[in-house]
Scaffold this motif. Structure first.
Motif, PDB file in Angstrom:
ATOM      1  N   LEU A 181     -16.916  58.542 -58.081  1.00  0.00           N
ATOM      2  CA  LEU A 181     -17.285  59.800 -57.208  1.00  0.00           C
ATOM      3  C   LEU A 181     -16.979  59.251 -55.978  1.00  0.00           C
ATOM      4  CD1 LEU A 181     -17.607  62.585 -56.784  1.00  0.00           C
ATOM      5  CD2 LEU A 181     -20.063  62.294 -56.983  1.00  0.00           C
ATOM      6  N   ASP A 182     -17.484  58.141 -55.383  1.00  0.00           N
ATOM      7  CA  ASP A 182     -17.680  57.743 -53.930  1.00  0.00           C
ATOM      8  C   ASP A 182     -16.296  57.255 -53.615  1.00  0.00           C
ATOM      9  OD1 ASP A 182     -20.382  58.540 -53.739  1.00  0.00           O
ATOM     10  OD2 ASP A 182     -20.867  56.605 -54.273  1.00  0.00           O
ATOM     11  N   ILE A 183     -15.521  56.866 -54.609  1.00  0.00           N
ATOM     12  CA  ILE A 183     -14.077  56.012 -54.137  1.00  0.00           C
ATOM     13  C   ILE A 183     -13.108  56.945 -53.235  1.00  0.00           C
ATOM     14  CG2 ILE A 183     -11.994  55.147 -55.031  1.00  0.00           C
ATOM     15  CD1 ILE A 183     -13.330  53.985 -57.148  1.00  0.00           C
ATOM     16  N   LEU A 184     -12.931  57.924 -53.328  1.00  0.00           N
ATOM     17  CA  LEU A 184     -12.221  59.140 -52.714  1.00  0.00           C
ATOM     18  C   LEU A 184     -12.869  60.314 -52.879  1.00  0.00           C
ATOM     19  CD1 LEU A 184      -8.454  58.240 -53.818  1.00  0.00           C
ATOM     20  CD2 LEU A 184      -9.597  57.687 -51.509  1.00  0.00           C
ATOM     21  N   PRO A 185     -12.612  61.289 -51.900  1.00  0.00           N
ATOM     22  CA  PRO A 185     -13.062  62.745 -52.133  1.00  0.00           C
ATOM     23  C   PRO A 185     -12.258  63.351 -53.369  1.00  0.00           C
ATOM     24  CG  PRO A 185     -12.386  62.367 -49.762  1.00  0.00           C
ATOM     25  CD  PRO A 185     -12.116  61.154 -50.671  1.00  0.00           C
ATOM     26  N   PRO A 186     -13.024  63.716 -54.115  1.00  0.00           N
ATOM     27  CA  PRO A 186     -12.305  64.390 -55.357  1.00  0.00           C
ATOM     28  C   PRO A 186     -11.334  65.333 -55.287  1.00  0.00           C
ATOM     29  CG  PRO A 186     -14.779  65.155 -55.413  1.00  0.00           C
ATOM     30  CD  PRO A 186     -14.533  64.232 -54.220  1.00  0.00           C
ATOM     31  N   LEU A 187     -10.381  65.611 -56.245  1.00  0.00           N
ATOM     32  CA  LEU A 187      -9.497  66.691 -56.261  1.00  0.00           C
ATOM     33  C   LEU A 187     -10.343  68.068 -56.202  1.00  0.00           C
ATOM     34  CD1 LEU A 187      -6.551  67.437 -56.421  1.00  0.00           C
ATOM     35  CD2 LEU A 187      -6.712  67.335 -58.787  1.00  0.00           C
ATOM     36  N   TRP A 188     -11.279  68.089 -57.045  1.00  0.00           N
ATOM     37  CA  TRP A 188     -12.048  69.415 -57.223  1.00  0.00           C
ATOM     38  C   TRP A 188     -13.379  68.756 -58.047  1.00  0.00           C
ATOM     39  CZ3 TRP A 188     -12.738  69.703 -62.174  1.00  0.00           C
ATOM     40  CH2 TRP A 188     -11.904  69.381 -63.244  1.00  0.00           C
TER      41      TRP A 188
ATOM     42  N   PHE B  32     -15.894  66.541 -62.041  1.00  0.00           N
ATOM     43  CA  PHE B  32     -15.054  66.274 -60.919  1.00  0.00           C
ATOM     44  C   PHE B  32     -13.555  65.744 -61.286  1.00  0.00           C
ATOM     45  CE2 PHE B  32     -17.437  62.271 -60.692  1.00  0.00           C
ATOM     46  CZ  PHE B  32     -16.288  61.364 -60.586  1.00  0.00           C
ATOM     47  N   ALA B  33     -12.580  66.042 -60.609  1.00  0.00           N
ATOM     48  CA  ALA B  33     -11.203  65.288 -60.947  1.00  0.00           C
ATOM     49  C   ALA B  33     -10.916  64.253 -59.928  1.00  0.00           C
ATOM     50  CB  ALA B  33     -10.548  66.209 -61.262  1.00  0.00           C
ATOM     51  N   LEU B  34     -10.467  63.210 -60.093  1.00  0.00           N
ATOM     52  CA  LEU B  34      -9.746  62.317 -59.287  1.00  0.00           C
ATOM     53  C   LEU B  34      -8.814  62.684 -58.563  1.00  0.00           C
ATOM     54  CD1 LEU B  34     -10.122  58.522 -60.727  1.00  0.00           C
ATOM     55  CD2 LEU B  34     -11.837  60.086 -59.085  1.00  0.00           C
ATOM     56  N   ARG B  35      -8.517  62.564 -57.418  1.00  0.00           N
ATOM     57  CA  ARG B  35      -7.260  63.151 -56.467  1.00  0.00           C
ATOM     58  C   ARG B  35      -5.829  62.171 -56.973  1.00  0.00           C
ATOM     59  NH1 ARG B  35      -7.097  65.687 -52.168  1.00  0.00           N
ATOM     60  NH2 ARG B  35      -9.366  65.746 -52.065  1.00  0.00           N
ATOM     61  N   GLU B  36      -6.064  60.963 -57.508  1.00  0.00           N
ATOM     62  CA  GLU B  36      -4.961  60.280 -58.036  1.00  0.00           C
ATOM     63  C   GLU B  36      -4.676  60.400 -59.392  1.00  0.00           C
ATOM     64  OE1 GLU B  36      -5.585  56.243 -56.820  1.00  0.00           O
ATOM     65  OE2 GLU B  36      -5.569  56.262 -54.948  1.00  0.00           O
ATOM     66  N   PHE B  37      -3.304  60.886 -59.561  1.00  0.00           N
ATOM     67  CA  PHE B  37      -2.800  61.030 -60.816  1.00  0.00           C
ATOM     68  C   PHE B  37      -2.398  59.970 -61.373  1.00  0.00           C
ATOM     69  CE2 PHE B  37      -3.458  65.271 -58.938  1.00  0.00           C
ATOM     70  CZ  PHE B  37      -3.455  66.239 -60.053  1.00  0.00           C
ATOM     71  N   LEU B  38      -2.423  59.769 -62.803  1.00  0.00           N
ATOM     72  CA  LEU B  38      -2.008  58.511 -63.578  1.00  0.00           C
ATOM     73  C   LEU B  38      -0.648  58.863 -63.751  1.00  0.00           C
ATOM     74  CD1 LEU B  38      -2.737  56.211 -65.222  1.00  0.00           C
ATOM     75  CD2 LEU B  38      -2.998  57.628 -67.025  1.00  0.00           C
ATOM     76  N   THR B  39      -0.142  60.085 -64.180  1.00  0.00           N
ATOM     77  CA  THR B  39       1.049  60.583 -64.578  1.00  0.00           C
ATOM     78  C   THR B  39       1.186  62.028 -63.601  1.00  0.00           C
ATOM     79  OG1 THR B  39       0.974  61.741 -66.497  1.00  0.00           O
ATOM     80  CG2 THR B  39       1.033  59.495 -66.720  1.00  0.00           C
ATOM     81  N   ASP B  40       2.534  62.584 -63.932  1.00  0.00           N
ATOM     82  CA  ASP B  40       2.605  63.998 -63.424  1.00  0.00           C
ATOM     83  C   ASP B  40       1.581  64.868 -63.135  1.00  0.00           C
ATOM     84  OD1 ASP B  40       5.373  62.960 -62.728  1.00  0.00           O
ATOM     85  OD2 ASP B  40       6.251  63.983 -64.340  1.00  0.00           O
TER      86      ASP B  40
END
Length: 200
Positions: free
Chosen positions: A57-64, A70-78
């Motif tokens: 959670l602390d690495i980057l601001p979450p996508l939402w 919460f979802a990570l902002r960086e996507f693994l695939t599309d």
């Protein structure tokens, strides 16, 4: 290589080292940089420690953020990204990671519901599929891989693991072809005698 929609891929609570290993457990797949690998990852989930959850959670601001997830902002695939959950199961908070396809509107909710249902089983048990997924997740890269050109065409690109068979020596086997005795031998001692739950 197509996997089932929602599946538990590691038994127990993963520490940070194991969490990062399991994040990309398909890294050695053939043709890694060709095509969309979303079907390999979507629906995979496992338990993480609270410290690991908070670290992510602390690495980057979450996508939402929505309630317990919460979802990570960086996507693994599309359209596949990591979703982290804090869920109260049997009266205590637990943390989980799962890969969700955000092109599917209810994907994070459906995964959450599947985790709660699976972790609420009244008896500690594992399905046959969960046993195989745990073996794949826990096996080091040097001892797992994918069937190549030396295999029959119908087996190429299927997952393989090295199995030590005592006097017979070490054998490369398809993960799906491991016998019950071979599965038991590759599982950690504390998981070997869990009853097998028949998947619904």
């Amino acid at each position: 290589m197509t996997l089932s929609p929602i599946r538990k891929i590691y038994q127990g609570v993963s520490d940070r080292r194991q969490m990062f290993r399991v994040f990309d457990r398909h890294a050695q797949r053939p043709n890694r940089f060709e095509g969309d690998a979303g079907s390999l990852y979507a629906g995979e989930w496992f338990e993480v420690g609270r410290i690991e959850h908070d670290y992510m959670l602390d690495i980057l601001p979450p996508l939402w953020m929505r309630g317990e997830m919460f979802a990570l902002r960086e996507f693994l695939t599309d359209s596949i990204t990591s979703v982290f959950y804090t869920l109260r199961i049997d009266g205590r908070p637990r943390s989980f990671h799962g890969y969700c396809d955000l092109n599917v509107a209810r994907s994070p909710v459906e995964l959450r519901d599947a985790i709660v249902e699976r972790e609420s089983w009244p008896v500690k048990a594992m399905t046959h599929g969960e046993r195989l997924e745990h073996i794949w997740s826990a096996t080091h890269d040097e001892y797992r891989g994918y069937a190549g050109e030396r295999w029959l065409p119908e087996h190429r690109s299927k997952r393989t693991v090295l199995y030590y068979g005592g006097r017979q020596g070490t054998t490369l086997k398809l993960l799906e072809d491991l016998t019950e005795d071979e599965i038991a031998a590759k599982l950690p001692v504390h998981l070997r005698n869990l009853p097998e739950r028949i998947a619904a």
